[in-house]
Design a protein around this motif. Structure first.
Motif, short mmCIF file in Angstrom:
data_model
loop_
_atom_site.label_atom_id
_atom_site.label_comp_id
_atom_site.label_asym_id
_atom_site.label_seq_id
_atom_site.Cartn_x
_atom_site.Cartn_y
_atom_site.Cartn_z
N GLU A 45 0.81 -1.22 0.00
CA GLU A 45 0.00 0.00 0.00
C GLU A 45 0.84 1.28 0.00
N LEU A 46 2.14 1.15 0.28
CA LEU A 46 3.02 2.32 0.22
C LEU A 46 3.29 2.75 -1.22
N PHE A 47 3.14 1.81 -2.17
CA PHE A 47 3.58 2.06 -3.53
C PHE A 47 2.53 1.81 -4.61
N GLU A 48 1.62 0.90 -4.38
CA GLU A 48 0.68 0.51 -5.43
C GLU A 48 -0.17 1.69 -5.89
N ASP A 49 -0.09 1.99 -7.18
CA ASP A 49 -0.83 3.09 -7.81
C ASP A 49 -0.46 4.44 -7.21
N LYS A 50 0.75 4.56 -6.66
CA LYS A 50 1.21 5.81 -6.06
C LYS A 50 2.26 6.49 -6.96
N GLU A 51 2.34 7.80 -6.82
CA GLU A 51 3.43 8.55 -7.46
C GLU A 51 4.57 8.65 -6.45
N CYS A 52 5.74 8.13 -6.84
CA CYS A 52 6.83 7.95 -5.90
C CYS A 52 8.11 8.65 -6.36
N LEU A 53 8.95 8.96 -5.38
CA LEU A 53 10.25 9.58 -5.64
C LEU A 53 11.29 8.82 -4.83
N ASP A 54 12.39 8.42 -5.48
CA ASP A 54 13.48 7.72 -4.81
C ASP A 54 14.71 8.62 -4.83
N ALA A 67 8.91 -0.71 -8.64
CA ALA A 67 7.90 -0.49 -9.68
C ALA A 67 7.32 -1.82 -10.15
N LYS A 68 8.19 -2.81 -10.37
CA LYS A 68 7.75 -4.12 -10.86
C LYS A 68 6.90 -4.85 -9.83
N LYS A 69 7.37 -4.86 -8.58
CA LYS A 69 6.71 -5.67 -7.56
C LYS A 69 5.42 -5.05 -7.05
N PHE A 70 5.41 -3.71 -6.92
CA PHE A 70 4.27 -3.05 -6.27
C PHE A 70 3.41 -2.23 -7.23
N ARG A 71 3.83 -2.15 -8.50
CA ARG A 71 3.04 -1.47 -9.53
C ARG A 71 2.71 -0.02 -9.16
N CYS A 72 3.75 0.76 -9.04
CA CYS A 72 3.57 2.20 -8.82
C CYS A 72 2.85 2.82 -10.02
N ARG A 73 2.18 3.91 -9.80
CA ARG A 73 1.69 4.69 -10.93
C ARG A 73 2.88 5.30 -11.65
N SER A 74 3.83 5.81 -10.87
CA SER A 74 5.09 6.31 -11.43
C SER A 74 6.12 6.33 -10.32
N ILE A 75 7.39 6.22 -10.69
CA ILE A 75 8.48 6.38 -9.73
C ILE A 75 9.66 7.04 -10.43
N THR A 139 3.24 -5.51 -15.95
CA THR A 139 4.25 -4.64 -15.35
C THR A 139 5.45 -4.49 -16.26
N GLU A 140 5.80 -5.55 -16.99
CA GLU A 140 6.97 -5.47 -17.84
C GLU A 140 6.78 -4.48 -18.97
N THR A 141 5.64 -4.55 -19.64
CA THR A 141 5.44 -3.70 -20.81
C THR A 141 5.27 -2.24 -20.43
N ASN A 142 4.96 -1.97 -19.16
CA ASN A 142 4.73 -0.59 -18.75
C ASN A 142 5.91 0.01 -17.97
N LEU A 143 7.04 -0.69 -17.90
CA LEU A 143 8.14 -0.20 -17.08
C LEU A 143 8.60 1.19 -17.50
N PHE A 144 8.72 1.43 -18.80
CA PHE A 144 9.17 2.74 -19.27
C PHE A 144 8.16 3.82 -18.94
N LYS A 164 3.96 17.00 -6.59
CA LYS A 164 3.77 16.35 -5.30
C LYS A 164 3.85 14.84 -5.46
N TYR A 165 4.20 14.17 -4.38
CA TYR A 165 4.34 12.72 -4.39
C TYR A 165 3.55 12.10 -3.25
N ASP A 166 3.18 10.83 -3.44
CA ASP A 166 2.50 10.06 -2.39
C ASP A 166 3.51 9.39 -1.47
N THR A 167 4.62 8.93 -2.05
CA THR A 167 5.64 8.21 -1.29
C THR A 167 7.02 8.68 -1.73
N ILE A 168 7.87 8.98 -0.75
CA ILE A 168 9.25 9.37 -1.04
C ILE A 168 10.18 8.43 -0.28
#
Length: 273
Positions: A45-54, A67-75, A139-144, A164-168
């Protein structure tokens, strides 16, 4: 004299004053592990469908795996070192190629399974196998589309106010910010993270212990000087983030973390805005 000349021509061991080690993930993961153990304690729930910054993504491997495991909206992964960002983009292309190969193999297996079951399931498509195919390939086809990288000095850069981001994520980065920019740099890091988080957003923080500062204090004159003047040691970070920066609560998710090499068993804290 000749021996001295040959010695001077040898390559010096590189000094990574910002912790921007090449192959960093190889340093910290035990040889018997296939996956970074931190991925096992991160909650979906920290990452799924979230906009993230690393922040301080290094060569981008954990960014991509999240991104692969939790399916972020973006990272977005950022790092101060342009060479590490080049490595990260190379890894992204490698993961994408591997994903397409896996997806093709999965679709072929689905096709074979569906054809083999047509007689036993009259006029009914093999929905379960089709779902597995979609799960393997989506998840693979959407990695980019999910993952991107850019070179940036987070402490000194200007952040666009509208972003703004949901998770950093800030994993094993605080020591290097602290040693290079002192207490002011650390507070700048925490304050900028706060401003970039949406209401209800989270900071996933993995601070290095004070002993680790001592081991790296001499990598440059700047780090040596800042080490001597640091007042806000890692033991105070929770107090600073909760009482001064404004986070409302903290959750320690370290309890199930295992498998890291000695020296990398660090706390992982989730701060909620």
């Amino acid at each position: 004299m000749e021996q001295q000349h040959q010695h001077s021509k040898r390559k010096r061991k590189p000094v990574f004053v910002f912790g921007n080690y090449k192959n960093y993930y190889g340093y910290r993961i035990g040889q018997d592990l296939q996956e970074d153990p931190r991925l096992n304690v991160f909650k979906k729930e920290l990452f799924e469908d979230k906009e993230c910054l690393d922040i301080g993504c290094n060569s981008g491997i954990i960014t991509i795996l999240i991104a692969k495991k939790f399916r972020c909206r973006s990272i977005l992964g950022i790092d101060i070192d342009s060479d590490r960002i080049e490595d990260a983009n190379w890894h992204l292309k490698k993961f994408e190629r591997a994903g397409k190969t896996h997806a093709k193999a999965s679709k072929l297996e689905v096709s074979r399974s569906a054809n083999g079951s047509e007689q036993s399931v009259a006029a009914s498509p093999n929905e379960e196998m089709m779902e597995i195919s979609r799960d393997c390939s989506s998840t693979e086809t959407n990695l980019f589309h999910m993952v991107s990288f850019q070179q940036e000095n987070f402490v000194q850069s200007r952040c666009p106010p509208e972003k703004k981001y949901d998770t950093i994520l800030c994993l094993s980065v605080t020591k290097w910010v602290h040693l290079n920019w002192g207490d002011d740099g650390l507070i700048t890091l925490f304050s900028k993270i706060w401003r970039l988080l949406r209401p209800g957003g989270v900071l996933v923080l993995e601070p290095q212990p004070w002993k680790s500062y001592e081991n790296n204090r001499l990598v440059s004159e700047t780090t040596a000087m800042n080490y001597r003047s640091i007042l806000f040691r890692p033991a105070k970070f929770q107090e600073i983030l909760l009482d001064k920066i404004g986070f409302r609560k903290v959750e320690d998710i370290t309890s199930h973390l295992s498998g890291s090499k000695a020296g990398f068993n660090r706390p992982i804290l989730v701060f909620h805005k």
